[in-house]
Scaffold this motif. Sequence first.
Motif, PDB file in Angstrom:
ATOM      1  N   TRP A 195      -6.527 -45.364  46.621  1.00  0.00           N
ATOM      2  CA  TRP A 195      -5.748 -44.159  46.905  1.00  0.00           C
ATOM      3  C   TRP A 195      -6.368 -42.934  46.239  1.00  0.00           C
ATOM      4  N   LEU A 196      -6.933 -43.106  45.054  1.00  0.00           N
ATOM      5  CA  LEU A 196      -7.582 -41.977  44.389  1.00  0.00           C
ATOM      6  C   LEU A 196      -8.769 -41.466  45.204  1.00  0.00           C
ATOM      7  N   LEU A 197      -9.440 -42.361  45.889  1.00  0.00           N
ATOM      8  CA  LEU A 197     -10.532 -41.924  46.764  1.00  0.00           C
ATOM      9  C   LEU A 197      -9.998 -41.114  47.948  1.00  0.00           C
ATOM     10  N   GLU A 198      -8.795 -41.420  48.390  1.00  0.00           N
ATOM     11  CA  GLU A 198      -8.174 -40.583  49.429  1.00  0.00           C
ATOM     12  C   GLU A 198      -7.900 -39.187  48.890  1.00  0.00           C
ATOM     13  N   LEU A 199      -7.433 -39.097  47.660  1.00  0.00           N
ATOM     14  CA  LEU A 199      -7.236 -37.776  47.051  1.00  0.00           C
ATOM     15  C   LEU A 199      -8.559 -37.046  46.902  1.00  0.00           C
ATOM     16  N   GLU A 200      -9.611 -37.787  46.545  1.00  0.00           N
ATOM     17  CA  GLU A 200     -10.940 -37.188  46.449  1.00  0.00           C
ATOM     18  C   GLU A 200     -11.331 -36.555  47.779  1.00  0.00           C
ATOM     19  N   GLY A 201     -11.008 -37.238  48.887  1.00  0.00           N
ATOM     20  CA  GLY A 201     -11.311 -36.679  50.200  1.00  0.00           C
ATOM     21  C   GLY A 201     -10.600 -35.366  50.445  1.00  0.00           C
ATOM     22  N   ARG A 202      -9.366 -35.253  50.011  1.00  0.00           N
ATOM     23  CA  ARG A 202      -8.637 -33.990  50.151  1.00  0.00           C
ATOM     24  C   ARG A 202      -9.296 -32.896  49.306  1.00  0.00           C
ATOM     25  N   LEU A 203      -9.692 -33.275  48.102  1.00  0.00           N
ATOM     26  CA  LEU A 203     -10.247 -32.295  47.171  1.00  0.00           C
ATOM     27  C   LEU A 203     -11.681 -31.906  47.515  1.00  0.00           C
ATOM     28  N   LEU A 204     -12.310 -32.651  48.380  1.00  0.00           N
ATOM     29  CA  LEU A 204     -13.610 -32.234  48.923  1.00  0.00           C
ATOM     30  C   LEU A 204     -13.458 -30.994  49.792  1.00  0.00           C
ATOM     31  N   ARG A 205     -12.304 -30.849  50.408  1.00  0.00           N
ATOM     32  CA  ARG A 205     -12.072 -29.761  51.378  1.00  0.00           C
ATOM     33  C   ARG A 205     -11.564 -28.488  50.724  1.00  0.00           C
ATOM     34  N   HIS A 206     -10.792 -28.651  49.644  1.00  0.00           N
ATOM     35  CA  HIS A 206     -10.291 -27.460  48.957  1.00  0.00           C
ATOM     36  C   HIS A 206      -9.984 -27.790  47.503  1.00  0.00           C
ATOM     37  N   LEU A 207      -9.702 -26.768  46.728  1.00  0.00           N
ATOM     38  CA  LEU A 207      -9.624 -26.900  45.279  1.00  0.00           C
ATOM     39  C   LEU A 207      -8.440 -27.747  44.820  1.00  0.00           C
ATOM     40  N   TRP A 208      -7.331 -27.662  45.565  1.00  0.00           N
ATOM     41  CA  TRP A 208      -6.120 -28.405  45.235  1.00  0.00           C
ATOM     42  C   TRP A 208      -5.724 -29.252  46.444  1.00  0.00           C
ATOM     43  N   LEU A 209      -4.721 -30.066  46.298  1.00  0.00           N
ATOM     44  CA  LEU A 209      -4.427 -31.062  47.329  1.00  0.00           C
ATOM     45  C   LEU A 209      -4.038 -30.452  48.667  1.00  0.00           C
ATOM     46  N   PHE A 210      -3.416 -29.277  48.646  1.00  0.00           N
ATOM     47  CA  PHE A 210      -2.981 -28.663  49.892  1.00  0.00           C
ATOM     48  C   PHE A 210      -3.571 -27.272  50.117  1.00  0.00           C
ATOM     49  N   GLY A 211      -4.660 -26.974  49.439  1.00  0.00           N
ATOM     50  CA  GLY A 211      -5.274 -25.680  49.675  1.00  0.00           C
ATOM     51  C   GLY A 211      -5.920 -25.106  48.432  1.00  0.00           C
ATOM     52  N   PRO A 212      -6.130 -23.786  48.397  1.00  0.00           N
ATOM     53  CA  PRO A 212      -6.827 -23.159  47.281  1.00  0.00           C
ATOM     54  C   PRO A 212      -5.970 -22.956  46.039  1.00  0.00           C
ATOM     55  N   ALA A 213      -4.672 -23.210  46.150  1.00  0.00           N
ATOM     56  CA  ALA A 213      -3.773 -23.032  45.001  1.00  0.00           C
ATOM     57  C   ALA A 213      -2.977 -24.309  44.775  1.00  0.00           C
ATOM     58  N   ALA A 214      -2.528 -24.486  43.549  1.00  0.00           N
ATOM     59  CA  ALA A 214      -1.747 -25.671  43.201  1.00  0.00           C
ATOM     60  C   ALA A 214      -0.413 -25.676  43.940  1.00  0.00           C
ATOM     61  N   SER A 215       0.093 -26.869  44.179  1.00  0.00           N
ATOM     62  CA  SER A 215       1.355 -27.047  44.880  1.00  0.00           C
ATOM     63  C   SER A 215       2.243 -28.014  44.111  1.00  0.00           C
ATOM     64  N   LEU A 216       3.461 -28.188  44.613  1.00  0.00           N
ATOM     65  CA  LEU A 216       4.363 -29.182  44.045  1.00  0.00           C
ATOM     66  C   LEU A 216       3.687 -30.549  43.985  1.00  0.00           C
ATOM     67  N   ALA A 217       2.961 -30.912  45.033  1.00  0.00           N
ATOM     68  CA  ALA A 217       2.314 -32.225  45.084  1.00  0.00           C
ATOM     69  C   ALA A 217       1.301 -32.387  43.958  1.00  0.00           C
ATOM     70  N   ASP A 218       0.494 -31.369  43.721  1.00  0.00           N
ATOM     71  CA  ASP A 218      -0.480 -31.452  42.620  1.00  0.00           C
ATOM     72  C   ASP A 218       0.214 -31.733  41.296  1.00  0.00           C
ATOM     73  N   ILE A 219       1.249 -30.959  41.006  1.00  0.00           N
ATOM     74  CA  ILE A 219       1.894 -31.049  39.704  1.00  0.00           C
ATOM     75  C   ILE A 219       2.665 -32.361  39.566  1.00  0.00           C
ATOM     76  N   ALA A 220       3.214 -32.853  40.668  1.00  0.00           N
ATOM     77  CA  ALA A 220       3.963 -34.109  40.623  1.00  0.00           C
ATOM     78  C   ALA A 220       3.046 -35.318  40.456  1.00  0.00           C
ATOM     79  N   ILE A 221       1.832 -35.229  40.975  1.00  0.00           N
ATOM     80  CA  ILE A 221       0.914 -36.371  40.996  1.00  0.00           C
ATOM     81  C   ILE A 221      -0.012 -36.385  39.772  1.00  0.00           C
ATOM     82  N   LEU A 222      -0.409 -35.220  39.303  1.00  0.00           N
ATOM     83  CA  LEU A 222      -1.400 -35.137  38.228  1.00  0.00           C
ATOM     84  C   LEU A 222      -1.063 -35.964  36.985  1.00  0.00           C
ATOM     85  N   PRO A 223       0.170 -35.970  36.482  1.00  0.00           N
ATOM     86  CA  PRO A 223       0.424 -36.749  35.261  1.00  0.00           C
ATOM     87  C   PRO A 223       0.146 -38.242  35.414  1.00  0.00           C
ATOM     88  N   PHE A 224       0.304 -38.754  36.620  1.00  0.00           N
ATOM     89  CA  PHE A 224       0.074 -40.184  36.851  1.00  0.00           C
ATOM     90  C   PHE A 224      -1.422 -40.483  36.977  1.00  0.00           C
TER      91      PHE A 224
END
Length: 226
Positions: A141-170
């Motif tokens: 699953w982390l490799l899937e996140l890597e694929g997202r981050l290949l396209r942009h700086l954060w999981l859903f674009g150029p800025a951090a989102s709820l998803a980034d902050i919710a997932i990062l601690p884990f």
Amino acid sequence: MNQPLPVLYSFRRCPYAMRARMAIAVSGQRCELREVLLKNKPPEMLSASPKATVPVLVLTDGTVIEQSLEIMLWALAQNDPQGWLASDGAGLEAQQALIAVNDGAFKQHLDRYKYPSRYPHEHAGHEQEFVQMHRLGAAGWLLELEGRLLRHLWLFGPAASLADIAILPFVRQFAHTDAAWFAAQPWAHLAGWLARWESGALFAQVMEKYPPWQAGLAPVEFAPAA
């Protein structure tokens, strides 16, 4: 503190509590922080929330919010200055779907990778193989996140989102389980994403250390992000 504030029962290293504190801080909400010693949970917290796990937020009207994601959504509904709820046009539903994978399948692998001794009935003495299996399951699953981050700086674009902050601690918890192994994996963008967050001022603020709360002590105000 001259007027009553919401009370947040928290534990510094808990990833669920960590993400709740991040959202409260960035939203500008003020609350009383009660650091919990997990081996000696205060009766005030247990009375408010029989689930007996952090975080727990008790609002001034007595409303109790027991789930970390609900605390995040409550805080950001009051004020969302960085646009975490809809970063770069990404819908909240899409963010919540990604968080659900983190909180479900990934968390299941993480717990078994980090704490195999808690699951003796599942590995029947083959602990090393068990750990390897769940590390690989999480890594997929982390490799899937890597694929997202290949396209942009954060999981859903150029800025951090709820998803980034919710997932990062884990992801942080996974990375710190075996830091050398994590650093050797082919996910440079994921590692950079984690490092940006860990080196930020907001992370430093929410990871400040406080003594365990006890009734009668002066309250600790958890202030908004600077």
